[in-house]
Write an enzyme that holds these catalytic residues in place. Structure first.
Site, short mmCIF file in Angstrom:
data_model
loop_
_atom_site.label_atom_id
_atom_site.label_comp_id
_atom_site.label_asym_id
_atom_site.label_seq_id
_atom_site.Cartn_x
_atom_site.Cartn_y
_atom_site.Cartn_z
CB THR A 1 -1.73 5.02 4.08
OG1 THR A 1 -2.48 4.79 2.92
CG2 THR A 1 -1.38 6.49 4.20
CB SER B 1 -0.97 0.01 1.19
OG SER B 1 -0.24 0.06 2.38
NE ARG C 1 -9.08 7.73 -3.94
CZ ARG C 1 -8.43 7.53 -2.80
NH1 ARG C 1 -7.15 7.31 -2.81
NH2 ARG C 1 -9.08 7.54 -1.66
CB THR D 1 -4.60 5.69 7.94
OG1 THR D 1 -4.48 4.57 7.07
CG2 THR D 1 -5.16 5.25 9.27
N GLY D 2 -7.08 5.43 6.01
CA GLY D 2 -8.41 4.92 5.71
C GLY D 2 -8.96 5.52 4.43
CB THR E 1 -0.75 6.16 0.59
OG1 THR E 1 -1.58 5.02 0.46
CG2 THR E 1 -1.40 7.32 -0.15
C1 SD4 Z 1 -6.30 7.07 0.51
N1 SD4 Z 1 -6.04 7.38 2.88
O1 SD4 Z 1 -5.73 7.07 -0.56
C2 SD4 Z 1 -5.49 6.70 1.74
C3 SD4 Z 1 -5.46 5.22 1.85
C4 SD4 Z 1 -5.32 4.70 3.20
O2 SD4 Z 1 -5.75 3.05 4.68
O3 SD4 Z 1 -4.90 5.36 4.12
N2 SD4 Z 1 -5.72 3.50 3.42
O4 SD4 Z 1 -7.50 7.29 0.64
#
Ligand code: SD4
Length: 333
Positions: free
Chosen positions: A194, A84, A222, A245-246, A212
């Site tokens: 990330t 990731s 995107r 994160t997320g 990330t």
């Molecule tokens: C995103 N926040 O590209 C990042 C991905 C991530 O846990 O943190 N995933 O949306």
């Protein structure tokens, strides 16, 4: 408990602010929080430990938080097993590995790259944007062109493993972000996510970075929250720093990391600030929140750390000495 020393320090700060005509949010002063007593580094998810170790190598020798967070972020970027971040990151639905990263220092300087392809260390390109251009953010082809001009090497970031998984995914091509996919592989193995990394150095200055490959199998082009200053990362040397994160789309809607820092400025603890930001996201619903993970991680300038997530499973690593402590964030849902 407030010690006599704290009381005297607070009294001085409060009377100084009163003389200057300052006002206190909720009766608490943002200036009431002192500096950290020693260096400290925190980062998102379990793999933060390896990143923290690299950052600690710099902090322990009196290096800056800025150098430390960059060194930390570079560890997962160079790790092909980490799917990731950087090399080996999962591609978008068209098979391109596109990276988002940003960095911010104690002086409020910041740099960022979005949808960058073919460069392993996106965080270092972000730093070069900060230090060598009059801009904050470069995207796509222009970011790649800049990186190559700066001497970064061009690589194919799609590893065989990520390519095979993507080709498997294409058979169904169903796009659905999975909560905590970062920390869980089919069969119970561990994967990583990330990285957001925050540090305070021996001089009491803050720095932060975030890097990330974004959500796996996203639409080409995107961009998530991670390269957006204020969303994926924010640093205010007088208050603290935060990272996210997320699912980036949710974080962007409330400019999440900035919100966390502003909550700390108003007097919330780091943990409470992260929780408040998540509650703000929930208020923007309605939504099937069961499928959405967002986590915030915060570091106040005095070294107090806090985190909160929507779902269970968000972990982070804290280091203020030779060994890391991995903690699990409390969750709302
Ligand atoms: C995103 N926040 O590209 C990042 C991905 C991530 O846990 O943190 N995933 O949306």
């Amino acid at each position: 408990m407030i010690t006599r020393r704290d009381f005297l320090r607070l009294s001085t700060l409060f009377s100084g602010a009163a003389l200057a005509g300052g006002s206190f949010a909720g009766g608490r002063s943002p200036g009431a929080v002192g500096r950290a007593e020693g260096p400290l580094v925190i980062s998102t998810w379990d793999f933060g430990q390896a990143a923290n170790a690299a950052a600690w190598g710099i902090l322990a020798q009196g290096g800056t938080a800025l150098d430390a967070v960059e060194a930390g972020a570079r560890v997962p970027e160079a790790d092909p097993e980490n799917q990731s971040v950087g090399l080996g990151g999962r591609p978008d639905r068209d098979g391109h590995v596109t990276l988002d990263a940003c960095i911010m220092d104690a002086k409020g300087r910041c740099g960022s790259v979005a949808a960058l392809e073919h460069i392993v260390h996106a965080v270092s390109v972000a730093r070069a944007v900060m230090e060598r251009t009059p801009h904050v953010m470069l995207a796509g082809e222009g970011a790649l062109q800049f990186a190559l001009e700066q001497g970064f090497a061009k690589h194919d970031l799609l590893t065989e493993k990520s390519r095979r998984e993507w080709q498997e995914w294409l058979k169904e091509a169903r796009y659905r972000p999975v909560p905590n996919i970062e920390n869980a592989l089919p069969g119970g193995g561990r994967n990583h996510d990330t990285i957001g990394i925050l540090a305070v150095d021996a001089a009491g200055d803050l720095g932060g970075a975030c890097t990330t490959s974004g959500l796996a199998y996203k639409r080409h082009g995107r961009v998530g929250d991670s390269p957006i200053i204020g969303a994926g990362l924010y640093v205010d040397n007088g208050v603290g720093a935060a990272t996210a994160t997320g699912v980036g789309e949710e974080v962007v809607r409330i400019v999440g990391s900035h919100t966390v820092v502003e909550r700390m400025r108003a007097g919330d603890t780091p943990e409470e600030a992260c929780k408040q930001a998540l509650e703000r996201i929930l208020r923007l619903g309605p939504k099937a929140w069961r499928d959405v993970q967002v986590g915030f991680l915060a570091l106040r300038r005095d070294g107090v750390v806090g985190a909160y997530a929507l779902q269970d499973g968000f972990t982070y690593a804290v280091r203020s000495g030779p060994v890391d402590e991995v903690r699990r964030a409390p969750h709302l849902l």
